[in-house]
Design an enzyme around this catalytic site. Structure first.
Site, PDB file in Angstrom:
ATOM      1  N   ASP A 199      -3.286  -2.317   8.967  1.00 52.95           N
ATOM      2  CA  ASP A 199      -3.692  -3.335   7.684  1.00 52.95           C
ATOM      3  C   ASP A 199      -2.447  -4.147   7.663  1.00 52.95           C
ATOM      4  OD1 ASP A 199      -3.192  -4.528   4.420  1.00 52.95           O
ATOM      5  OD2 ASP A 199      -3.653  -2.520   4.128  1.00 52.95           O
ATOM      6  N   HIS A 252      -7.509  -3.831   5.685  1.00 52.91           N
ATOM      7  CA  HIS A 252      -7.429  -3.764   5.085  1.00 52.91           C
ATOM      8  C   HIS A 252      -9.297  -4.535   4.387  1.00 52.91           C
ATOM      9  CE1 HIS A 252      -5.260  -5.557   1.927  1.00 52.91           C
ATOM     10  NE2 HIS A 252      -6.489  -6.359   1.083  1.00 52.91           N
ATOM     11  N   CYS A 278      -7.220  -3.640  -3.163  1.00 51.76           N
ATOM     12  CA  CYS A 278      -6.165  -4.815  -3.147  1.00 51.76           C
ATOM     13  C   CYS A 278      -4.913  -5.567  -3.735  1.00 51.76           C
ATOM     14  CB  CYS A 278      -6.956  -6.231  -2.733  1.00 51.76           C
ATOM     15  SG  CYS A 278      -6.928  -7.215  -2.111  1.00 51.76           S
TER      16      CYS A 278
END
Length: 245
Positions: free
Chosen positions: A179, A211, A133
């Site tokens: 995502d 995600h 991330c």
């Protein structure tokens, strides 16, 4: 921009079970989680650049331990100066306001200090970087000679096209099929850039996940657990081939 800035989908997920076996240390005033391989060697090392929950998240510590079990000395610094997104953050948490306090002018010096410590005090000879991330952006920014030798990132956010164009080492990417921050068009843009750059690269897409899955998936859901485990195996295989000596 080849992946979008953090959003609310960054702050969900599940806590995992386990007992971390690494140690907490201080690197030039930076809270750092360290996990060593069985032989305690620092030769082959990994700089672990965490997601927005920081190095105290048990999920990230367990992953760091897994890399250590595969022969790497793992260093995971606190990129947020003790200001991660709280695990118990509430629905009204303003992630964009939080992000403004954690942009490259603030984060780069932390990464610089950590890498300097790894190379000059710990004696790390080969350093790979993993970024989940938020951390993915800094894998790309530091994938250059004398800094990071090999990179892996999962569901990255906030990566600029020029940052990706500037990599000077092998890069592997794990992506989620669903995502909002790294959607199909951004993945394809990334592929086009990587093809032009000419460095070894890999981009793997995992189904049935969203995600954040590589760190915070629901381990009770088989497809999510498999995707998490396979993306980790992807990273280890990449480092074994391009990093490990």
């Amino acid at each position: 921009m080849t992946s979008l800035p953090p959003a609310q989908c960054c702050i969900g997920g599940h806590l995992h079970k386990g007992t971390p076996k690494g140690e907490v240390t201080d690197i030039d005033g930076i809270y750092t989680y360290v996990s060593a391989p069985a032989d305690q060697s620092t030769h082959n090392a990994i700089l672990f650049l965490s997601d927005i929950f920081g190095p105290k998240l048990i999920n990230s510590q367990l992953i760091a331990d897994q890399f250590a079990d595969n022969g790497y000395y793992v260093v995971m610094p606190d990129l947020f100066n003790d200001d991660p997104v709280p695990v118990e953050h509430g629905e009204d948490f303003d992630i964009m306001k939080w992000l403004q306090k954690h942009l490259p002018p603030v984060t780069d010096p932390i990464v610089d200090k950590t890498l300097d410590h790894m190379r000059n005090k710990l004696g790390c000879q080969r350093i790979g970087a993993v970024g989940y991330c938020y951390g993915g952006k800094y894998v790309v920014r530091y994938l250059k000679p004398g800094k990071v030798d090999v990179g892996f990132m999962a569901h990255p956010v906030n990566v600029e096209a020029d940052e990706l164009k500037g990599i000077q080492g092998p890069l592997s990417i794990a992506a989620a099929v669903s995502d909002f921050l790294f959607p199909t068009e951004k993945r394809r843009e990334s592929e086009d850039i990587l093809a032009e750059v000419g460095q070894p690269y890999q981009l793997s897409l995992y189904s049935h996940v969203e995600h954040g899955y590589a760190v915070r998936c629901n381990m009770e859901v088989r497809q999510q657990r498999i995707a998490k485990e396979q993306s980790f195996a992807q990273a280890v295989s990449w480092f074994h081939q391009y990093l490990k000596e």
